[in-house]
Design a protein around this motif. Sequence first.
Motif, short mmCIF file in Angstrom:
data_model
loop_
_atom_site.label_atom_id
_atom_site.label_comp_id
_atom_site.label_asym_id
_atom_site.label_seq_id
_atom_site.Cartn_x
_atom_site.Cartn_y
_atom_site.Cartn_z
N GLY A 1 -42.62 -18.10 -5.34
CA GLY A 1 -43.03 -18.41 -6.70
C GLY A 1 -44.53 -18.51 -6.80
N ARG B 1 -49.52 -27.16 -7.16
CA ARG B 1 -48.16 -27.22 -7.69
C ARG B 1 -47.54 -25.83 -7.74
NH1 ARG B 1 -47.44 -32.28 -10.16
NH2 ARG B 1 -45.57 -31.58 -11.25
N ARG C 1 -45.86 -23.43 -9.83
CA ARG C 1 -45.69 -23.26 -11.27
C ARG C 1 -44.28 -22.79 -11.64
NH1 ARG C 1 -49.87 -23.15 -14.78
NH2 ARG C 1 -52.01 -23.29 -13.96
N PHE C 2 -43.81 -21.79 -10.90
CA PHE C 2 -42.54 -21.19 -11.29
C PHE C 2 -41.95 -20.48 -10.08
CE2 PHE C 2 -40.33 -17.72 -13.92
CZ PHE C 2 -39.25 -18.54 -14.22
N PRO D 1 -38.35 -18.98 -9.89
CA PRO D 1 -37.08 -18.86 -10.62
C PRO D 1 -35.85 -18.81 -9.73
CG PRO D 1 -38.35 -16.80 -10.71
CD PRO D 1 -39.26 -17.85 -10.16
N TRP E 1 -37.14 -23.77 -9.70
CA TRP E 1 -38.29 -24.69 -9.78
C TRP E 1 -39.21 -24.28 -10.92
CZ3 TRP E 1 -40.34 -25.04 -4.02
CH2 TRP E 1 -39.34 -25.61 -3.22
N ARG E 2 -39.73 -25.27 -11.60
CA ARG E 2 -40.78 -25.06 -12.59
C ARG E 2 -41.71 -26.26 -12.57
NH1 ARG E 2 -41.47 -21.78 -17.10
NH2 ARG E 2 -39.33 -20.99 -16.97
N ASP E 3 -42.99 -26.01 -12.36
CA ASP E 3 -44.01 -27.06 -12.30
C ASP E 3 -43.62 -28.16 -11.32
OD1 ASP E 3 -46.45 -28.23 -12.91
OD2 ASP E 3 -45.60 -29.43 -14.54
N ASN F 1 -47.92 -18.64 -2.33
CA ASN F 1 -46.82 -17.71 -2.61
C ASN F 1 -46.51 -16.90 -1.35
OD1 ASN F 1 -46.53 -14.56 -3.35
ND2 ASN F 1 -45.24 -15.81 -4.69
N MET G 1 -50.39 -16.10 -10.89
CA MET G 1 -49.24 -15.25 -11.22
C MET G 1 -49.44 -13.79 -10.85
SD MET G 1 -46.95 -17.26 -12.68
CE MET G 1 -45.92 -16.27 -13.74
N GLU H 1 -46.65 -10.80 -9.45
CA GLU H 1 -45.25 -11.06 -9.82
C GLU H 1 -44.63 -9.78 -10.38
OE1 GLU H 1 -43.37 -13.82 -9.37
OE2 GLU H 1 -45.03 -14.68 -8.25
N CYS I 1 -33.26 -12.40 -14.54
CA CYS I 1 -34.16 -13.05 -15.50
C CYS I 1 -33.69 -12.90 -16.94
CB CYS I 1 -35.57 -12.49 -15.36
SG CYS I 1 -35.75 -10.78 -15.95
#
Length: 398
Positions: free
Chosen positions: A152, A160, A162-163, A165, A169-171, A196, A250, A253, A268
């Motif tokens: 992620g 942290r 962030r994402f 999927p 997990w998110r934040d 990542n 990001m 991604e 998604c």
Amino acid sequence: MRTTGDQQLVKRINRSVLLRLSRAQPGLSRARLAQESGLTKSTVTLLVRELLQEGWLHESGAPVADGAGRPSTPLAIDVGVRALAGIEVGVERMRLACVSLQGALLHSDEEALEDPSPECVSRQSAALAAQAQRALAARGLRLAGIGVGVPGAVDQDSGRVRFAPNLGWRDVDLLSPLSAALQAARVGDVPVQLQNEADAAALGEYEFDVGEGGAHPGSDTDPLIFVNCDVGVGAGIVLNDRLFVGAQGMAGEIGHTILEVDGPACSCGRRGCAEAFFGSRALSRSGSDPERAARFLGVLLQNLWVTFNPRVIVVGGASCANDPQLLARACDAVAQYASDAGLPMPQVRAARYGALAPAVGASAFVLHEYLRPLHPAAHERQARQTKKNRRASSAPAA
């Protein structure tokens, strides 16, 4: 005016310069290090003494005469004192790799992911790290740092996730429970870095690359892109000797870039994503078409090529491990695109460390941060976490 802080930053920069020169050109003397770095001889002498005492460098041979006839002792990275550990938090499995400062694989381990919650991931990571530390200690090596790669986007300023999927997990603040779990497992006060997984794998291929004749690590591979085809699909990008992560972590991604309008359904909720063609779960489904998956992987590699103009594209992950022909057929597709355009295609190759690429890369991220002064926010975050860990370890037991 933060004079002390400024002086410490200058010192970190100077140390990193000497370490990078010693990796790039083993056998340089103190005088040559001063010449190559532009630092004064007295500064080099002082810093080399510290790096020798801390086990980063060693005197690699008997003194030889320099150009002026004076004795000069060659120096090199010491691979017999410190080692690095990297952990990949995969969607289905966790992998650990320990490497020397030059990238030699020393120890590895693999387990099924027990539970995707951050707390359980932290405890399982800490248990793997404790086992690795014991394995290194048996070889007379001490752990210099731990890197953790996650599937992620990671915010480098806050640390942290962030994402992520595929983990749900998110934040998520993973660094705090991870550091606490490492303390509870008695791993000790070692630096912990979070990144990542594809970004980390890119750094592993970059930092531990040695060109012809022992050239500077990464000198023939910048820009470099690592494409990780696992449950999820992602890319790590090394550009101008640094990870390119984008404004919010990001960048790369690519798993949910659309390769075919109204294509197969993706996890998604969209259709035609890269992950829906050559993610490992997509390929394992009954009725999947490996030939079609390879063609679309070729499309993705071609798009990355014309977007970033890399010297090297490295491809790894479970999809390639499960089907060795996947990358070969994708390369054929890229070669055809190159031929149609009348251009030479970039080097495209498999990951040097195979399935361990993200774990080795996570350890490389630790080294990368040693060799390049931390971003101020990241450095302050690491310092705060270190102080917090020390207070926790010195607090009386309840």
